[in-house]
Design an enzyme around this catalytic site. Structure first.
Site: not given
Lengths: 534, 487
Positions: A505-507
C-alpha cells in the site's frame, strides 16, 4: 406453540446464505442444537442448529434458495405446547403494565399511568429501538451490561451481545484480494500445496454455527501442564503441546493428557491425508464449479453472481480502489533452502507431517515484518491513524473449488516449522472442504500467495485489504545463474530460483521500504540457517 | 353457519375501530396482511366520537369564553355570549373531519371495512350482523382476531342513561343548550373535566364523590391547584357520598345522595366527609363514575377467550389472549384505559401477527387530564420510585417563576421530576399547570431514552416558553436551579 426460527447471522456482516440442504423434514422431532440445515455463506458451509426441542412444522425455503439473514426459514412446534398460528419471538419480556387505579365501577375511576414496580436491579435503561433490537436477537436486556452513561444499554451493546463479544472499537474487516491462481501438487521443486488467491474473511462471533470440520482445532497457549511422558509423546507425534486442545485444568492451567495428544495428532494426520488425497487424485482445486453446459444452439447463459464469487469481487474492488498498489519484483536463489528442506522432509514425515516450503517462507516473512513494521501495519482511515501490530498472523491464500480463501496462521512468529506445517495443512484442507470456520479466516496481518503452481513467473497480487502487504511467490525452477566462487571466478550453474512479487500500500510504504523488505525475505531464503536465529 | 350467510376469509379480523382497533388494522395492512375491520357505530371509537376529541374541543371553546370574560387584569372587558348549539356543531365538525380521516387511512392501507356487530362463532369464525332491518349477517373466517371493542360508561343503580335528565359523558358532550344546574356524580377525570366545562359556561355545578377527594389515584400536590380552581369557578363538592336515586319534581330533578357506607379514602386529602343525606336540585345529572370493558357482546366463549372478574380480557406482553390467535387491545384489554396505550397495543398486536419482534415494553405510559389546570404524568411518582427501591432525588419548578406562564396569566402549578440519585436517570414526572399535557411528552422521551436529569438540564430550551420549566426542574434536582431557590 409455534416457534419461528430466523436465519442467524452466520458471520459478522453476512447478509444472506444459500440453503444447500435440509437435514430435517416436516414432522421430524428435533432436539436443541441438532443441525437442521446446511447453509452456504460467502465463507463456508455451515450447519444451522435447532434453537429448541420440538417438531419441525414447516420448511419455508427450498434447497438452492438464498435466504436473507433474519428471515424465518423454519418453524417448530415446541414440545409440550399447543400449536399456534402465529410465531412468538424468542424474547420473553414481561409486560410492564400494572393495573393501577381503582376498580372500574368505582366513582371517579381514572386510568392512571402504569407504575412498573420493580427493584432497581431489575430496571433496565435502554431506548425503545435498542429494546426492539434485543427482541430481534432474542436477548434479555437484563443480562447485558450497558456501556452508556451510568450503565445505559446502547445499540452497540446489544450488537456485541448478539455476536457474543464485548463492545469493541472497529473490528478489522478481513477482505482480501490476491491474485487468483490454482496450485496443483508441487513438483519436486515446487513449493507448497497452498495456492494463490484471494479470500475474504468475515468475523462470525457467537453464532450457533457448527462448521462441518471433524478435525481438532489447534489451541494456542503460552503454557501447558503435562506429565513428562506426555511431553515425550507430543514430541514423538510431532505436535506442539501448547497447540493440543484440552478442557482439563490443574491449578488453573491447561493440562494435557496422553489421550489428548494422540487424538490431536491423529486429527492432524487425517487432515494432511485428505489434503494429499485431493492432490494425488489430481482434483481440480481452484476451479470454480462450472454451471450447466450450453444447450444446443444456446449462445449465452446467465447465472447468478453471488456467494463466494460475489464476495471476492467486492473485496477486490474495495482493495484496488482504496489502496494505491505498487508491486515490487525480484527473484531469489533458494538452492540452499531446497537442500535444507530435502534434509528435513523425511524427519518431518517420520512424525506424520508433510513439510512444504511455505513454513520457511512464512518465517522469512515474519523476520522481515519485524524489521519493517509498517508492512505489518494498517491504516485506520476513520481515525486517521496507523495501527502497528506486534503480532504476526499470516494468511495463506488458498484455492478451493468455490473460490479463494485465506486461512490464517496465528502467531506465526511463535511457532516452529513443523507446527506451522501441520496447522497450515489442516487449515488448507478445511478451506477446501468448506468446513473452515469464519474465525479461521480472519485476523491476518500479512498474506502470502503462491502463484507458481500453474504457470507464470510474476504477478501483481491484490492486497488482502486492509493489510499493507502481500507476497506472491512463484514456482521454484531450475535456472542458469552466474555463480562467483571464493576465488572470484564466475561460472554458470543450474540453481533453484523462486520469483517474488510484493504488492504494498503506497499510502503507507515507499518503494524503497518495499524493496528492503523483499531483500530481507530473500536473505533468509538464500541462507535458511538464519531462520534458526528467529 | 346461518342459512343465507355469506362467508369470506381474512388474515386478521379486527373488531372495533377505535384508536386501538383502527391502528391495529392500518398497521396490519402496512405489513401486507389481509385485514377486515368491523365497526358497529362510528370510525374512531369513543375517543374520536364521544371522548377525548369532543371533550377537548369543548374544553378549549369554553376556556376561550371563560378567559375572555375574566381578563380585566389584562385590560380586556368582555361578556362573551355562548351559543352552545353552535359550539357543539363546531365540535361535531372537528369529529367528522377526524373520523373521515380514519376511514380514508384504513382504505388507503388496504383495510376491508365492514359495518356491523361481530360475535364469535367458533375458533376461527365470526358472524357480522349488519345494523338495519333486512341487512342480515355474514360469516367471516379469520386466521387471527384482534378484539378492540373498547369500554362504555358504567351505570349506577337508579340512574338509567335512557332517562332524559340522566347523562353519560357522550350525552353531556352533545347538549345543545347550557343547563342552569348540573349534578356531577364522580370526581374522576371525566367528571372533573366536564364539571369545569359547564361551570365555565355558567352552569351551577355540584360534584358528589364517594371518596374523600377529587381525582383518585393522583398525588395531593397535583390535585390541589385543580381543586382550588374548581372552587374558584364555583363548583361545589360533597365528598363521601354516593348518589342513590333521582326523581323529577316538576321544576327540575332532585338527586338524593347518601353518605358512603365505608369511609373510603384516597390516601388522605383532608376533605370533611359529611354524614347527612343530601338532596341536590338540578336540571340534569351527569354520571361519570368510570368505564367498563365491552367484552360481553362478542360471545368470547365461542372462541375460548377468558376475561377477568371485571370483564377485561387478559393479555400478555404481546397483546395475546389465552387463545394464541386472538389478541386484545385498548380499553377492553385492561387498565389504564387510555387511547394512546390502545394505539400502541394495536401496533404491537399487528406486528406480532406479522411475525415481527414487537412487544409491549414501554418504560412509562404518560397520562393527561384536561382539567383546569391540566395534569400530565409519566413514569413513577416519588413514592412509587422509593417503593421500587430507588434512592430518589426530586426537582421542582413552580410556574409562578416562569416568565412565559406569567405572560399567559396561568401561573398555578409546577413541574416535578423524580430521578434516581445514584445515576440520575429520570424515573418519572408530574406536571400540573398550563399545557401540562404537552410538556409531559419531553419527560416521557427522557425516560424511554434512559436520559438523566443532567441530560434534561443541559438541553437548551427555548426562551420564553413553558418548556423551560422542565429544564429548570431538572436543574433544581441537581441543586443548581437558576430561577428558583434550590432546596
Amino acid at each position: 406453540m409455534v416457534r419461528e426460527f430466523k436465519l442467524p447471522d452466520v458471520g459478522e456482516g453476512v447478509a444472506e446464505g444459500e440453503l444447500v440442504s435440509w437435514l430435517v423434514a416436516p414432522g421430524d422431532e428435533v432436539s436443541e442444537d441438532q443441525p437442521v440445515a446446511e447453509v452456504e455463506t460467502d465463507k463456508a458451509l455451515v450447519e444451522v442448529p435447532a434453537p429448541v426441542n420440538g417438531a419441525v412444522r414447516e420448511l419455508h425455503y427450498e434447497e438452492g434458495d438464498v435466504i436473507p439473514v433474519g428471515e424465518v426459514f423454519i418453524t417448530f412446534d415446541v414440545a409440550g405446547e399447543a400449536a399456534e398460528a402465529a410465531a412468538e419471538p424468542a424474547a420473553d419480556e414481561e409486560a410492564e403494565v400494572a393495573d393501577e387505579g381503582e376498580p372500574a365501577g368505582d366513582p371517579g375511576a381514572t386510568g392512571t399511568e402504569t407504575g412498573e414496580v420493580e427493584t432497581p436491579d431489575d430496571r433496565v435503561f435502554a431506548p425503545p429501538r435498542v429494546r426492539r433490537m434485543a427482541r430481534e436477537e432474542g436477548i434479555d436486556l437484563s443480562t447485558i451490561e450497558g456501556s452508556g452513561p451510568g450503565g445505559r444499554i446502547t445499540a452497540a451493546d446489544v450488537e456485541a451481545a448478539a455476536s457474543g463479544g464485548a463492545v469493541e472499537a472497529d473490528a478489522e474487516t478481513d477482505e482480501s484480494g490476491a491474485a487468483a491462481t490454482a496450485e496443483p501438487e508441487p513438483t519436486a521443486d515446487a513449493s507448497t500445496a497452498e495456492s494463490g488467491g484471494a479470500a475474504t474473511g468475515t468475523a462470525g462471533g457467537g453464532q450457533q454455527i457448527q462448521a462441518r470440520s471433524t478435525s481438532v482445532e489447534s489451541a494456542d497457549r503460552d503454557r501447558t501442564l503435562a506429565a513428562p511422558a506426555t511431553r515425550r509423546l507430543a514430541e514423538e507425534e510431532g505436535v506442539d503441546i501448547d497447540a493440543v486442545p484440552t478442557d482439563e485444568e490443574r491449578d488453573g492451567e491447561a493440562f494435557v493428557t496422553p489421550d489428548a495428544v494422540r487424538e490431536y495428532a491423529e486429527a492432524q494426520r487425517q487432515a494432511q491425508e485428505a489434503d494429499r488425497e485431493v492432490i494425488e487424485a489430481g482434483e481440480p482445486v481452484g476451479e470454480a464449479e462450472k454451471g450447466t453446459e450450453f444447450a444446443p444452439g444456446e449462445r449465452e447463459r446467465r447465472e447468478p453472481f453471488r456467494g463466494v464469487r460475489k464476495t471476492i469481487a467486492d473485496a477486490m474492488v474495495e482493495s484496488k480502489y482504496t489502496a494505491p498498489h505498487v508491486t515490487h519484483h525480484d527473484e531469489v536463489d533458494v538452492t540452499a533452502l531446497v537442500e535444507a528442506r530435502d534434509r528435513l522432509k523425511s524427519r518431518a514425515e517420520d512424525q506424520g507431517i508433510r513439510l512444504t516450503y511455505m513454513p520457511f517462507i512464512m518465517k522469512a516473512v515474519v523476520a522481515a515484518l519485524k524489521e519493517y513494521p509498517e508492512m505489518n501495519a494498517v491504516i485506520d482511515d476513520e481515525n486517521e491513524e496507523v495501527v502497528y501490530r506486534d503480532y504476526y498472523n499470516i494468511g495463506v491464500a488458498t484455492a478451493t473449488d468455490v473460490g479463494l480463501m485465506v486461512p490464517v496462521l496465528e502467531d506465526a512468529d511463535r511457532k516452529g516449522l513443523l507446527q506451522l506445517s501441520s496447522e497450515m495443512n489442516e487449515l488448507v484442507t478445511k478451506a477446501r472442504e468448506r468446513s473452515i470456520s469464519p474465525g479461521e479466516l480472519q485476523g491476518s496481518t500479512f498474506t502470502i500467495t503462491n502463484v507458481g503452481g500453474i504457470g507464470g513467473e510474476y504477478a501483481t497480487p491484490i492486497l488482502n485489504y486492509p493489510e499493507s502487504g502481500i507476497l506472491a511467490i512463484g514456482e521454484i525452477k531450475r535456472k542458469p545463474r552466474v555463480v562467483t566462487d571464493e576465488d572470484g571466478t564466475e561460472s554458470i550453474e543450474p540453481r533453484s530460483v523462486m520469483t517474488l512479487s510484493l504488492s504494498f500500500d503506497h499510502r503507507l510504504i515507499d518503494g524503497a521500504v518495499g524493496a528492503q523488505f523483499t531483500n530481507t525475505v530473500m536473505e533468509y531464503l538464500e541462507n535458511p540457517e538464519l531462520l534458526l536465529l528467529e | 353457519m346461518v342459512v343465507g350467510d355469506v362467508t369470506t376469509g381474512t388474515d386478521v379480523l379486527v373488531v372495533g375501530a377505535g384508536p386501538a382497533g383502527y391502528v391495529a388494522a392500518i398497521r396490519a395492512g402496512q405489513l401486507d396482511l389481509d385485514v377486515t375491520l368491523v365497526e358497529k357505530d362510528a370510525y374512531g371509537g369513543t375517543c374520536l366520537n364521544h371522548g377525548c376529541i369532543p371533550s377537548k374541543a369543548l374544553i378549549t371553546a369554553t376556556d376561550v369564553a371563560h378567559e375572555a370574560g375574566n381578563a380585566e387584569e389584562m385590560g380586556i372587558h368582555a361578556d362573551p355570549a355562548v351559543d352552545l348549539a353552535k359550539m357543539v356543531d363546531w365540535k361535531d365538525g372537528v369529529v367528522d373531519q377526524l373520523t373521515g380521516g380514519v376511514e380514508k387511512l384504513c382504505k388507503a392501507n388496504g383495510v376491508n371495512l365492514l359495518e356491523g356487530t361481530a360475535t364469535f362463532d367458533g375458533e376461527n369464525t365470526a358472524r357480522i350482523s349488519h345494523s338495519g332491518e333486512g341487512q342480515g349477517s355474514e360469516s367471516i373466517e379469520f386466521e387471527h382476531a384482534i378484539v378492540a371493542t373498547g369500554s362504555r360508561p358504567i351505570e349506577i343503580p337508579g340512574f338509567d342513561y335512557g332517562d332524559e335528565p340522566v347523562l353519560d359523558s357522550k350525552q353531556a358532550l352533545a347538549l345543545d343548550s347550557v343547563p342552569d344546574s348540573l349534578v356531577v356524580v364522580g370526581a374522576g377525570y371525566i367528571g372533573m373535566e366536564l364539571a369545569s366545562v359547564f361551570a365555565k359556561l355558567g352552569t351551577d355545578v355540584t360534584v358528589i364523590e364517594m371518596l374523600d377527594g377529587i381525582l383518585p389515584g393522583y398525588d395531593d400536590d397535583l390535585k390541589r391547584p385543580v381543586k382550588q380552581r374548581a372552587n374558584d369557578i364555583g363548583i361545589e363538592f360533597h365528598f363521601g357520598y354516593t348518589a342513590s336515586t333521582w326523581y323529577d319534581h316538576g321544576d327540575g330533578i332532585r338527586v338524593e345522595a347518601e353518605p358512603a357506607e365505608q369511609a373510603a379514602t384516597d390516601g388522605g386529602q383532608a376533605e370533611a366527609v359529611e354524614a347527612e343525606a343530601l338532596d341536590l336540585d338540578a336540571e340534569k345529572v351527569l354520571v361519570a363514575v368510570g368505564r367498563e370493558p365491552v367484552s360481553d357482546t362478542l360471545d368470547l366463549d365461542a372462541v375460548g377467550v377468558e376475561t377477568d372478574d371485571r370483564g377485561f380480557i387478559e393479555t400478555d406482553s404481546r397483546a395475546r389472549t389465552n387463545v394464541d390467535h386472538v389478541f386484545a387491545v385498548g380499553d377492553v384489554a385492561g387498565e389504564p384505559m387510555l387511547a394512546h396505550k390502545g394505539s400502541m397495543e394495536g401496533q404491537v398486536a399487528a406486528e406480532v401477527i406479522a411475525g415481527e419482534p414487537a412487544a409491549i415494553d414501554y418504560q412509562a405510559m404518560p397520562a393527561a387530564i384536561f382539567t383546569d389546570p391540566e395534569i400530565g404524568t409519566v413514569g413513577m411518582t416519588e413514592s412509587e420510585a422509593e417503593e421500587a427501591g430507588f434512592e430518589t432525588i426530586v426537582g421542582t419548578f413552580p410556574f409562578r417563576a416562569s416568565g412565559r406562564a406569567l405572560t399567559t396569566g396561568e401561573t398555578d402549578g409546577f413541574v416535578k421530576i423524580v430521578a434516581d440519585e445514584s445515576e440520575g436517570y429520570v424515573l418519572g414526572a408530574q406536571i400540573v399547570g398550563p399545557e401540562a399535557s404537552e410538556l409531559i411528552a419531553e419527560l416521557g422521551l427522557a425516560i424511554e431514552l434512559g436520559a438523566t436529569v443532567e441530560d434534561v438540564a443541559s438541553t437548551v430550551h427555548t426562551h420564553p416558553t413553558l418548556s423551560e420549566s422542565v429544564m429548570e426542574a431538572a436543574e433544581n434536582a441537581l441543586g443548581h436551579a437558576i430561577h428558583t431557590l434550590n432546596r
